[in-house]
Write a protein that holds these residues in place. Structure first.
Motif, PDB file in Angstrom:
ATOM      1  N   VAL A   1      15.477   1.637  10.308  1.00 30.09           N
ATOM      2  CA  VAL A   1      14.562   2.604   9.691  1.00 30.09           C
ATOM      3  C   VAL A   1      13.174   2.455  10.294  1.00 30.09           C
ATOM      4  O   VAL A   1      12.498   3.449  10.586  1.00 30.09           O
ATOM      5  N   LYS A   2      12.743   1.218  10.526  1.00 24.60           N
ATOM      6  CA  LYS A   2      11.428   0.985  11.144  1.00 24.60           C
ATOM      7  C   LYS A   2      11.403   1.556  12.561  1.00 24.60           C
ATOM      8  O   LYS A   2      10.441   2.209  12.971  1.00 24.60           O
ATOM      9  N   LYS A   3      12.487   1.355  13.316  1.00 18.33           N
ATOM     10  CA  LYS A   3      12.567   1.849  14.692  1.00 18.33           C
ATOM     11  C   LYS A   3      12.567   3.385  14.735  1.00 18.33           C
ATOM     12  O   LYS A   3      12.032   3.984  15.668  1.00 18.33           O
ATOM     13  N   LEU A   4      13.121   4.025  13.701  1.00 18.18           N
ATOM     14  CA  LEU A   4      13.205   5.482  13.690  1.00 18.18           C
ATOM     15  C   LEU A   4      11.959   6.157  13.127  1.00 18.18           C
ATOM     16  O   LEU A   4      11.934   7.368  12.971  1.00 18.18           O
ATOM     17  N   GLY A   5      10.946   5.393  12.796  1.00 15.12           N
ATOM     18  CA  GLY A   5       9.689   5.990  12.364  1.00 15.12           C
ATOM     19  C   GLY A   5       9.444   5.924  10.872  1.00 15.12           C
ATOM     20  O   GLY A   5       8.499   6.537  10.373  1.00 15.12           O
ATOM     21  N   GLY A   6      10.266   5.198  10.176  1.00 12.81           N
ATOM     22  CA  GLY A   6      10.054   5.048   8.743  1.00 12.81           C
ATOM     23  C   GLY A   6       8.909   4.083   8.476  1.00 12.81           C
ATOM     24  O   GLY A   6       8.509   3.325   9.357  1.00 12.81           O
ATOM     25  N   PRO A   7       8.378   4.099   7.268  1.00 12.05           N
ATOM     26  CA  PRO A   7       7.286   3.183   6.964  1.00 12.05           C
ATOM     27  C   PRO A   7       7.769   1.733   7.013  1.00 12.05           C
ATOM     28  O   PRO A   7       8.914   1.429   6.725  1.00 12.05           O
ATOM     29  N   VAL A   8       6.863   0.862   7.414  1.00 14.13           N
ATOM     30  CA  VAL A   8       7.186  -0.549   7.521  1.00 14.13           C
ATOM     31  C   VAL A   8       7.281  -1.129   6.118  1.00 14.13           C
ATOM     32  O   VAL A   8       6.444  -0.848   5.257  1.00 14.13           O
ATOM     33  N   LYS A   9       8.306  -1.933   5.903  1.00 10.93           N
ATOM     34  CA  LYS A   9       8.465  -2.558   4.600  1.00 10.93           C
ATOM     35  C   LYS A   9       7.474  -3.705   4.512  1.00 10.93           C
ATOM     36  O   LYS A   9       7.466  -4.613   5.330  1.00 10.93           O
ATOM     37  N   THR A  10       6.623  -3.624   3.526  1.00 10.47           N
ATOM     38  CA  THR A  10       5.606  -4.660   3.350  1.00 10.47           C
ATOM     39  C   THR A  10       6.052  -5.613   2.261  1.00 10.47           C
ATOM     40  O   THR A  10       6.721  -5.238   1.318  1.00 10.47           O
ATOM     41  N   LYS A  11       5.664  -6.871   2.432  1.00 13.98           N
ATOM     42  CA  LYS A  11       5.962  -7.864   1.412  1.00 13.98           C
ATOM     43  C   LYS A  11       4.860  -7.791   0.374  1.00 13.98           C
ATOM     44  O   LYS A  11       3.674  -7.800   0.685  1.00 13.98           O
ATOM     45  N   ARG A  12       5.273  -7.714  -0.861  1.00  7.45           N
ATOM     46  CA  ARG A  12       4.297  -7.668  -1.940  1.00  7.45           C
ATOM     47  C   ARG A  12       4.081  -9.085  -2.431  1.00  7.45           C
ATOM     48  O   ARG A  12       5.018  -9.817  -2.703  1.00  7.45           O
ATOM     49  N   ARG A  13       2.865  -9.468  -2.536  1.00 11.34           N
ATOM     50  CA  ARG A  13       2.526 -10.821  -2.973  1.00 11.34           C
ATOM     51  C   ARG A  13       2.050 -10.783  -4.419  1.00 11.34           C
ATOM     52  O   ARG A  13       1.385  -9.851  -4.842  1.00 11.34           O
ATOM     53  N   ARG A  14       2.397 -11.827  -5.116  1.00  3.24           N
ATOM     54  CA  ARG A  14       1.966 -11.929  -6.501  1.00  3.24           C
ATOM     55  C   ARG A  14       0.568 -12.562  -6.559  1.00  3.24           C
ATOM     56  O   ARG A  14       0.228 -13.442  -5.779  1.00  3.24           O
ATOM     57  N   THR A  15      -0.193 -12.076  -7.496  1.00  5.54           N
ATOM     58  CA  THR A  15      -1.508 -12.664  -7.721  1.00  5.54           C
ATOM     59  C   THR A  15      -1.346 -13.866  -8.634  1.00  5.54           C
ATOM     60  O   THR A  15      -0.233 -14.203  -9.089  1.00  5.54           O
ATOM     61  N   GLU A  16      -2.442 -14.518  -8.921  1.00  6.70           N
ATOM     62  CA  GLU A  16      -2.395 -15.717  -9.744  1.00  6.70           C
ATOM     63  C   GLU A  16      -1.890 -15.459 -11.156  1.00  6.70           C
ATOM     64  O   GLU A  16      -1.289 -16.321 -11.773  1.00  6.70           O
ATOM     65  N   ASP A  17      -2.133 -14.254 -11.676  1.00  2.63           N
ATOM     66  CA  ASP A  17      -1.688 -13.969 -13.032  1.00  2.63           C
ATOM     67  C   ASP A  17      -0.229 -13.502 -13.083  1.00  2.63           C
ATOM     68  O   ASP A  17       0.275 -13.164 -14.138  1.00  2.63           O
ATOM     69  N   GLY A  18       0.491 -13.492 -11.943  1.00  2.00           N
ATOM     70  CA  GLY A  18       1.904 -13.186 -11.910  1.00  2.00           C
ATOM     71  C   GLY A  18       2.228 -11.719 -11.631  1.00  2.00           C
ATOM     72  O   GLY A  18       3.379 -11.342 -11.558  1.00  2.00           O
ATOM     73  N   LYS A  19       1.215 -10.895 -11.467  1.00  2.00           N
ATOM     74  CA  LYS A  19       1.440  -9.481 -11.174  1.00  2.00           C
ATOM     75  C   LYS A  19       1.386  -9.236  -9.691  1.00  2.00           C
ATOM     76  O   LYS A  19       0.804 -10.009  -8.939  1.00  2.00           O
ATOM     77  N   HIS A  20       1.997  -8.129  -9.275  1.00  2.00           N
ATOM     78  CA  HIS A  20       1.965  -7.755  -7.862  1.00  2.00           C
ATOM     79  C   HIS A  20       0.596  -7.226  -7.498  1.00  2.00           C
ATOM     80  O   HIS A  20      -0.044  -6.508  -8.261  1.00  2.00           O
ATOM     81  N   ALA A  21       0.168  -7.549  -6.309  1.00  2.00           N
ATOM     82  CA  ALA A  21      -1.100  -7.026  -5.818  1.00  2.00           C
ATOM     83  C   ALA A  21      -0.903  -5.584  -5.395  1.00  2.00           C
ATOM     84  O   ALA A  21       0.148  -5.205  -4.888  1.00  2.00           O
ATOM     85  N   ALA A  22      -1.892  -4.766  -5.595  1.00  2.00           N
ATOM     86  CA  ALA A  22      -1.795  -3.348  -5.271  1.00  2.00           C
ATOM     87  C   ALA A  22      -1.983  -3.104  -3.813  1.00  2.00           C
ATOM     88  O   ALA A  22      -2.461  -3.822  -3.050  1.00  2.00           O
TER      89      ALA A  22
END
Length: 162
Positions: free
Chosen positions: A141-162
C-alpha cells in the motif's frame, strides 16, 4: 406459474401465457380442491410445452412412436381453451459488451487509494486504507501511493498523542 383461487365455491386459475404474456383468469369448473390442484398442475405442464424454446426443439418420429405419443400431435382440449393466437416471437440475442482495456492490479489499487483519499473524510479514509493494508500488506500500500502508516505513541497519561 399458475395460481388457483376460490370464487363462490368454484376454483379458478390465474396464469400468464408464456408466449404473449397476457394474464388469463379462467374457471376450472369444479368445487373439489384436489381436482383443481391436479388441473392446475396439468395446465402448468401444458403451458410449459407452449414456451417458444421447447416448441423449437423437434422430437424424432421414432422416439414419439416409442413413447406412445401422436406422430402429428393435436392440441390438448385444455390447452386449446387457454391458447391465444401467438404473435411472431423474436428471441433477443445476448448483449455484446464492449471490450475495455485491462488494468494491472497495482494500477487499480493505486487509483482506488487516490479515490479514497479525495472522496472521504480523514478518519473514513484512514479506516478504508487500513483495511487495504490488512488485505494487501502495508509495504505494498505504501509503494502504491497510500499514506504511510505512522506509529502512534502514548503520552505519559496513557492516551495517544494527536
Amino acid at each position: 406459474m399458475a395460481s388457483k383461487f376460490l370464487r363462490r365455491q368454484t376454483w379458478w386459475l390465474k396464469l400468464r401465457h408464456p408466449v404473449t404474456g397476457q394474464v388469463i383468469r379462467h374457471s376450472l369448473e369444479t368445487a373439489d380442491s384436489a381436482r383443481a390442484e391436479l388441473l392446475r398442475k396439468r395446465i402448468e405442464a401444458e403451458l410449459a410445452l407452449l414456451h417458444p424454446c421447447i416448441q423449437s426443439v423437434e422430437m424424432a418420429t421414432r422416439l414419439r412412436t416409442a413413447l406412445g405419443l401422436n406422430v402429428d400431435p393435436a392440441p390438448a382440449p385444455m390447452a386449446s381453451a387457454l391458447a391465444l393466437p401467438s404473435p411472431q416471437v423474436i428471441v433477443p440475442t445476448l448483449p455484446v459488451f464492449p471490450t475495455s482495456r485491462r488494468t494491472a492490479v497495482d494500477d487499480a489499487v493505486s487509483a482506488h487509494l487516490r479515490f479514497i483519499a479525495t472522496e472521504n473524510a480523514a478518519l473514513h479514509a484512514a479506516n478504508k486504507v487500513s483495511m487495504r493494508r490488512r488485505f494487501l500488506g502495508a509495504e505494498r500500500v505504501k509503494k502504491l501511493g497510500g499514506p504511510v502508516k505512522t506509529k502512534r505513541r502514548r503520552t505519559e497519561d496513557g492516551k495517544h498523542a494527536a
